[in-house]
Design a protein around this motif. Structure first.
Motif, short mmCIF file in Angstrom:
data_model
loop_
_atom_site.label_atom_id
_atom_site.label_comp_id
_atom_site.label_asym_id
_atom_site.label_seq_id
_atom_site.Cartn_x
_atom_site.Cartn_y
_atom_site.Cartn_z
N GLU A 1 0.81 -1.09 -0.09
CA GLU A 1 -0.03 0.01 0.06
C GLU A 1 0.85 1.27 -0.12
OE1 GLU A 1 -3.01 -0.13 2.90
OE2 GLU A 1 -2.81 2.18 3.35
N THR A 2 0.29 2.28 -0.75
CA THR A 2 1.20 3.61 -0.67
C THR A 2 -0.05 4.76 -0.93
OG1 THR A 2 2.90 4.74 -1.43
CG2 THR A 2 1.91 3.41 -3.06
N VAL A 3 0.62 5.95 -1.30
CA VAL A 3 -0.20 6.90 -1.58
C VAL A 3 0.00 7.67 -3.09
CG1 VAL A 3 -1.15 7.62 0.81
CG2 VAL A 3 1.01 8.46 -0.62
N ASP A 4 -0.65 8.31 -3.84
CA ASP A 4 -0.41 9.01 -5.01
C ASP A 4 0.13 10.29 -4.82
OD1 ASP A 4 -2.79 10.30 -5.00
OD2 ASP A 4 -3.43 9.48 -6.79
N ALA A 5 0.17 11.21 -5.74
CA ALA A 5 0.55 12.44 -5.41
C ALA A 5 -0.22 13.33 -4.80
CB ALA A 5 1.36 13.09 -6.84
N ASP A 6 -1.59 12.97 -4.98
CA ASP A 6 -2.63 13.58 -4.31
C ASP A 6 -3.11 13.26 -3.02
OD1 ASP A 6 -2.89 15.32 -6.48
OD2 ASP A 6 -4.86 13.87 -7.26
N GLY A 7 -2.20 12.18 -2.59
CA GLY A 7 -2.43 11.66 -1.15
C GLY A 7 -3.31 10.42 -1.11
N LYS A 8 -3.83 10.00 -2.37
CA LYS A 8 -5.05 8.87 -2.38
C LYS A 8 -4.30 7.50 -2.22
CE LYS A 8 -8.10 7.79 -6.03
NZ LYS A 8 -8.42 8.30 -7.38
N ARG A 9 -4.94 6.95 -1.46
CA ARG A 9 -4.18 5.46 -1.08
C ARG A 9 -4.38 4.58 -2.71
NH1 ARG A 9 -7.96 1.19 2.41
NH2 ARG A 9 -9.03 1.28 0.48
N GLY A 10 -3.20 3.91 -2.97
CA GLY A 10 -3.36 3.18 -3.87
C GLY A 10 -2.25 1.86 -3.77
N PHE A 11 -1.87 1.04 -4.57
CA PHE A 11 -0.98 -0.01 -4.45
C PHE A 11 -0.07 -0.08 -5.48
CE2 PHE A 11 -5.30 -0.58 -2.70
CZ PHE A 11 -5.12 -0.93 -1.25
N VAL A 12 1.01 -0.76 -5.05
CA VAL A 12 2.21 -0.82 -5.97
C VAL A 12 2.88 -2.25 -5.85
CG1 VAL A 12 2.68 1.66 -6.34
CG2 VAL A 12 3.96 0.32 -4.55
N LEU A 13 3.71 -2.73 -6.61
CA LEU A 13 4.51 -3.71 -6.43
C LEU A 13 5.66 -3.14 -5.58
CD1 LEU A 13 4.58 -5.68 -9.84
CD2 LEU A 13 3.45 -6.11 -7.96
N THR A 14 6.21 -3.69 -4.73
CA THR A 14 7.22 -3.23 -3.93
C THR A 14 8.43 -4.20 -3.52
OG1 THR A 14 7.68 -1.55 -2.01
CG2 THR A 14 6.05 -3.62 -1.57
N MET A 15 9.26 -3.58 -2.84
CA MET A 15 10.51 -4.41 -2.43
C MET A 15 10.97 -5.42 -3.48
SD MET A 15 8.79 -5.76 1.27
CE MET A 15 10.11 -7.01 1.44
N SER A 16 11.19 -4.72 -4.71
CA SER A 16 11.60 -5.19 -6.06
C SER A 16 12.98 -5.66 -6.11
CB SER A 16 10.90 -4.77 -6.95
OG SER A 16 11.54 -3.28 -7.24
N THR A 17 13.70 -4.92 -4.80
CA THR A 17 15.18 -4.89 -5.10
C THR A 17 15.65 -6.48 -4.57
OG1 THR A 17 15.03 -4.12 -2.88
CG2 THR A 17 15.95 -2.78 -4.51
N ARG A 18 14.45 -7.32 -4.26
CA ARG A 18 14.97 -8.49 -3.93
C ARG A 18 14.87 -9.31 -5.11
NH1 ARG A 18 10.56 -10.95 -2.63
NH2 ARG A 18 9.50 -9.04 -3.22
N GLU A 19 14.58 -8.83 -6.37
CA GLU A 19 14.19 -9.54 -7.41
C GLU A 19 15.10 -9.51 -8.51
OE1 GLU A 19 9.87 -9.52 -8.56
OE2 GLU A 19 9.66 -7.88 -7.07
N GLN A 20 14.82 -10.47 -9.67
CA GLN A 20 15.85 -10.73 -10.56
C GLN A 20 16.00 -9.50 -11.39
OE1 GLN A 20 14.63 -10.74 -13.62
NE2 GLN A 20 12.40 -10.78 -12.99
N HIS A 21 15.12 -8.85 -11.91
CA HIS A 21 15.34 -7.59 -12.54
C HIS A 21 16.27 -6.75 -12.20
CE1 HIS A 21 11.60 -6.51 -10.68
NE2 HIS A 21 11.68 -5.26 -11.10
N ILE A 22 16.55 -6.48 -10.80
CA ILE A 22 17.47 -5.69 -10.09
C ILE A 22 18.57 -6.27 -9.62
CG2 ILE A 22 17.37 -3.88 -8.37
CD1 ILE A 22 14.70 -2.87 -8.96
N ARG A 23 18.14 -7.29 -8.93
CA ARG A 23 19.42 -8.02 -8.04
C ARG A 23 20.17 -9.02 -9.05
NH1 ARG A 23 19.59 -8.26 -2.53
NH2 ARG A 23 21.52 -7.71 -2.26
N ARG A 24 19.75 -9.18 -10.13
CA ARG A 24 20.29 -10.25 -11.12
C ARG A 24 20.69 -11.59 -10.41
NH1 ARG A 24 19.90 -7.64 -15.97
NH2 ARG A 24 21.59 -9.04 -17.10
#
Lengths: 448, 122, 525
Positions: free
Chosen positions: A295-318
């Motif tokens: 969960e997070t918020v957008d630029a207006d402070g409205k609640r929304g959802f994103v993929l997160t903690m992706s630094t564990r994943e292959q496309h970043i951490r290889r």
């Protein structure tokens, strides 16, 4: 060809814009010696009608569960999935979207994932869940690797109650990763001594409930012993509906809970696609494989959802990623979540009890047959019977000809292990009294 | 207190035989918003050049290598709940660990403040 | 005509004359078709259910003392509420069915609905993987037929059908390679895998999973791999190379056969990442190029739906050298009967990658697509996707920045199925690749793949696929030109706050990562 929009005229106009004479010029980089110039000896395009006809004829060669008295389980269970689920997952916006990399235009998928993670965490009674794995078996393999990373040890002890094909997946990954697997023998009574095997090299213990033979276990004491040597307890659940009736692994002290979710929303699908459920503790969160929605918020402070903690994943951490996994089970998680939303706690509990009680009724009826012995002391919706002096596999094959799919012969998964007489019988809310009558009569005939 | 840096933007501030380790102000700027710092536990021993921590921003994860070796005597537990502390002051409140140095000579070959300043100016 | 008899007290048929048509905030926060939808846990309750289940039969519990007595915490919805909740959520998603989705490397092509229909036939969707094999011969035949097409299209000897996704297929291929090395008595001797820096992140992650070390190979200035670099990196410690072809820059690796020869001469194997097979299917067979193992993403090349992130399927075609090591289960035909071999004992198979047989539901869909296209349509699809990518590149190269130098002056070297640009054309505008992409959202397009491949600065990787019509491409091109000119003219507001018209404004990913909230929890009482 109906899927390709270009006319000949448009293709020519586009080639002219590019500045080449023919399409072949665009394939000029392919070495001449290997350019394919002829067909493959395969058919040319087909009409939708022809394609439909082909698949209907192939489908008709199979014995569908709906046409049979059906008692097959062994890690995949047939429950009723409401039609609403099937309709909703075929909405274009769910079906034909990609992984939600652009959260501003993917809130549908993301919010559903957040609901999914919540449901999985609740079912397992764990702190955090991921956005799913391919299936229960691959998830279990990854759980063992996660335990190795977290403990910096490389030895897994695997209970004999774990689904044999899951064990094979663990063994295969361990073989290539040079990790050690101590595998206890499969034993329908569920009684085994894991605690004496624990040592300071042990990274994790993998157990299952209900286990492969249907038996239920409380792992609370085991968890304490596992934690005493600073190892992790991995609990596998192959029948997620059981959690509507049976104590959750999180309440027994599990560190990682992983399992199959196909019973809810997904269906049998002849083995796949399925949906792997994966949950752990906050402490181990950073070691968890797979996609995670937050969960997070957008630029207006409205609640929304994103993929997160992706630094564990292959496309970043290889090469240092927690896993090479890229996708999740996407649409199957959605089907799971929609079905679970329809059920709610009330519906899940009722479906679980309907399955359990049906299994109890059938087990009691079968136990009365001479030559049939029910081996379980406890079970949820699947139990093991011994067909004394008979080969269970032969009987299952024979009954199939009368459209009775009687269950899973244990020897199908554990050949040459002395389990030829054993048959796993699974029951759900979909089984009718007539199904019971047919199985009872047929088994009576077969063992006599 | 003596300050040293590595070319990979780790720093070590030495006072007696206690060394404070972290990533430089410059590294913090390059990383952008820090979202997580993985730190070793007190009592862990590592040698010069070992990976001892991981610092993550939204889009990147970087291993942090020890400029000097020793045993961890204190970790900055503030980073656990507030990783943004690194952005607030990488070389002050955003330190990673304090270690008891094993070899004072480990600092040989590291960059001093001026040399590091020149290094990042390149 | 008698005007006084007409009904002129009814509804007005023209807009009202008002002083201003400026939008005003709504009371609900909704915007007509864009409706805010709370979480399931905020609209549902623990008591509600949307299913009617027959009362359980009477029985004495056999759960022992393990009954679940504590509340689980799940919330439920009635059937109409469920329908509305998830329909509303769906309306917040962009999808191929609603617009162009030019995500490079992802092959977002049309997903035919006949595929969905046939996958749901009871003989496939309502059969169990462990029911007797003679009751599922039709399902095996579908697997076998798909396998046959995949082998013929790729010019290979075998195909492993159980991998569940592309990355799982990579794992399968690399395991087969390691198994072959071990069978040759080289256990533990070949420890390195060569991977170009332009590779997908899954490649190095997979190699490590199989116990290898990764040696990164620099990409040459034109975006391809230099055989000389491979020659220099080869040793008897190298187990394999993992190469994507066409590569992640959308280019055909023109020296691929020479590279394959070098690798084979050094006793190693050639793993090909088949993510981009769409560009060459029907025009070149990977087996002829020297490939030993390659996964095929059924969800990319063969149109099975991406489903918001899965499920996929990643069958792996194998050369003669690797065929015997394929995982169980595998199909074996004996006259009219197909046997699925489920145990590795007595075979050279390296083992099992998953329970059951793999992604049957994806197999049916992919075969439906393949049969619909036929060999002629498959070749045409490859031609059209390459045509479309080159058309985009040719139409934008004067205003945007094509990725490789030699492509700047006129047409020199074709792209394959993707057009790749770097962010040079945005230099000095204050607009980043990300900002540019978010502005595309406002214009009704899904952004292209960004910042990948890593070898190109601020990369924009555009893969139109063969599904786009010329009219659709022309509109995309016109929009990209407009945006480019706008950025160059200094109209940064259009970009920096974008998207303005999506259901959400730009999302705070830092906050999400710093304070992970990964599930709903009840508000404290």
């Amino acid at each position: 060809m109906r899927y390709l929009p270009h006319s000949k005229k448009n293709r020519e106009a586009m080639l002219a814009t590019i500045g080449v004479n023919s399409i072949d010029d665009l394939f000029a980089e392919i070495p001449e010696s290997v350019r394919v110039t002829e067909g493959f000896g395969l058919p040319d395009h087909a009409t939708e009608l022809e394609v439909d006809r082909y698949f209907r004829s192939q489908s008709a060669k199979n014995l569908a569960a709906s046409e049979a008295a059906f008692f097959v389980g062994g890690g995949a269970y047939r429950h009723h999935v409401p039609e609403t689920v099937n309709h909703l997952i075929q909405r274009s916006e769910f079906l034909t979207a990609y992984t939600p990399y652009q959260p501003e235009i993917s809130q549908g998928t993301l919010q559903a994932l957040f609901e999914f993670q919540t449901q999985v965490a609740q079912l397992y009674d764990m702190e955090v869940a991921n956005a799913s794995m391919y299936d229960g078996s691959t998830g279990t393999g990854e759980a063992v690797l996660m335990a190795h990373r977290a403990t910096k040890r490389r030895k897994a002890i695997v209970s004999g109650g774990v689904h044999p094909q899951y064990v094979e997946v663990i063994e295969n990954l361990s073989d290539f990763g040079s990790h050690q697997v101590v595998k206890l023998p499969a034993n329908p009574t569920g009684v085994e001594d894991i605690i004496s095997q624990l040592d300071k090299e042990t990274s994790c213990v993998v157990v299952q409930t209900p286990n492969f033979f249907g038996e239920l276990s409380d792992f609370t004491k085991l968890a304490e012993a596992v934690h005493a040597v600073k190892a992790l307890l991995i609990v596998v659940v192959t029948e997620v509906v059981s959690l509507g009736a049976v104590k959750a692994p999180g309440a027994m002290g599990a560190d990682i809970v992983v399992g199959e979710g196909q019973s809810i929303g997904v269906g049998l699908n002849f083995g796949g696609p399925y949906v792997g459920l994966f949950a752990t503790t906050k402490k181990l969160l950073r070691q968890m494989p797979g996609r995670v929605c937050g969960e997070t918020v957008d630029a207006d402070g409205k609640r929304g959802f994103v993929l997160t903690m992706s630094t564990r994943e292959q496309h970043i951490r290889r090469e240092k990623a927690t896993s090479n996994i890229c996708t999740n089970a996407g649409l199957c998680t959605l089907a799971f979540t929609i079905h679970m939303s329809l059920l709610g706690e009330v519906g899940l509990r009722k479906m679980a009890m309907a399955s359990h009680n049906a299994a109890v009724v059938l087990a009691e009826r079968l136990a009365k047959i001479d030559g049939v012995e029910v081996l379980n002391t406890s079970f949820f919706n699947e139990f093991t019977v011994r067909l004394t002096g008979k080969n269970a596999n032969d009987i299952v094959n024979q009954l199939a000809d009368d459209k009775i799919l009687a269950g899973v012969p244990v020897s199908r998964l554990l050949p040459d292990a002395g389990h030829d007489e054993l048959l796993l019988i699974a029951v759900t809310e979909t089984n009718s009294d007539e199904d019971f009558d047919r199985l009872e009569t047929a088994l009576k005939g077969a063992v006599s | 207190m003596s300050k040293y840096y590595t070319e990979d933007h780790e720093y070590v501030f030495v006072k007696g035989d206690i060394a404070t380790l972290g990533v430089s102000e410059h590294a913090q700027e390059q990383l952008g918003d820090v979202v997580f710092v993985e730190l070793p536990e007190v009592g862990v021993t590592f040698e010069k050049g070992d990976e001892f921590a991981v610092v993550e921003s939204v889009k990147a994860a970087s291993e942090v290598y020890a400029p000097v070796g020793g045993v961890v005597v204190e970790v900055n537990s503030a980073l656990e709940d507030a990783p943004a502390t690194v952005n607030e002051g990488a070389e002050s409140v955003g330190w990673f660990v304090k270690i008891k140095m094993a070899n004072p000579s480990d600092v040989e070959g590291l960059l001093n403040v001026e040399a590091y300043g020149a290094h990042i100016a390149d | 005509m008698s005007a006084d008899k007409m009904n002129n007290v009814g509804r007005p048929s023209t807009p009202n004359a008002v002083a201003s048509n400026e939008a005003h905030p709504t009371f609900t926060g909704n915007k007509a078709l864009q409706i805010n939808e709370p979480l399931l846990y905020e609209v549902g309750t623990p008591e509600q259910t949307g299913v009617d289940i027959a009362d359980p039969r009477k029985a004495t519990s056999r759960l022992g003392d393990l009954a679940r007595s504590e509340p689980i915490g799940l919330h439920g919805l009635s059937e109409p509420e469920t329908m509305r909740h998830y329909v509303r959520l769906s309306q917040k998603n962009f999808a191929i069915d609603s617009g162009m989705y030019p995500l490079g490397s992802c092959t977002m092509k049309h997903n035919p609905r006949i595929n969905e229909k046939v996958a749901r036939l009871p003989g496939f969707a309502d059969t169990h993987p462990l029911q007797p094999q003679h009751t599922v011969q039709g399902a095996f035949e579908v697997i076998e037929t798909l396998a046959d097409w995949l082998m013929k299209l790729t010019g290979t000897e075998a195909v492993a059908m159980s991998p569940k996704a592309g990355a799982h297929g990579e794992l399968c291929g690399m395991m087969a390679i390691e198994a072959a090395h071990r069978a040759a008595g080289n256990a533990g001797k070949r420890t390195k895998v060569l991977i170009p820096e332009s590779a997908h992140g899954t490649n190095p992650a997979t190699a490590v999973f199989v116990g290898y070390q990764v040696q990164t190979i620099k990409t040459r200035e034109d975006g391809t791999v230099d055989p000389q670099a491979i020659k220099e990196a080869m040793s008897d410690e190298v187990a394999a190379i993992m190469l994507t072809n066409p590569n992640t820059c959308g280019l055909f690796e023109r020296d691929i056969m020479e590279i394959a020869d070098i690798v084979h001469a050094g006793g190693a194997y050639f793993y090909c990442d088949g993510a981009n097979f769409n560009a060459i299917m029907g025009r070149a067979k990977p087996g002829d190029l020297g490939v030993d193992a390659m996964h095929i993403n059924l969800h990319k090349t063969f149109s099975t739906p991406h489903g918001g992130g899965g499920p996929g399927a990643g069958p792996v075609v194998l050369s003669k050298a690797l065929a015997a090591f394929a995982p169980v289960p595998f199909a074996k035909r004996d006259g009219g009967n197909i046997e699925m071999v489920e145990h590795k004992e007595g075979t050279k198979s390296f083992g099992r990658m998953t329970a059951f047989h793999g992604q049957m539901g994806m197999n049916t869909r992919a075969l439906s697509y393949i049969l619909s296209h036929g060999q002629d349509g498959i070749r045409q699809a490859a031609e059209d996707c390459v045509l479309n990518a080159n058309y985009i590149k040719a139409s934008l190269k004067d205003v945007m920045s094509p990725a490789f130098e030699e492509q700047k002056e006129g047409f020199q070297r074709p792209a394959m199925h993707e057009a790749l640009f770097h962010d040079g054309f945005l230099e000095g505008t204050g607009v980043s690749t990300l900002d540019f992409a978010k502005a595309m959202i406002d214009e009704g397009f899904h952004p292209m793949t960004m910042y990948f491949p890593l070898v190109v600065h601020g990369a924009m990787l555009i893969e139109p696929t063969e599904s786009e019509s010329k009219a659709s491409l022309d509109q995309f091109i016109a929009t990209m030109r407009d945006l480019t000119l706008s950025a160059k003219a200094g109209e940064t507001e259009r970009f920096l706050g974008a998207p303005f018209y999506a259901p959400m404004k730009r999302m705070d990913e830092t906050l999400a990562a710093r304070k992970p909230i990964l599930k709903w929890v009840p508000a404290p009482q």
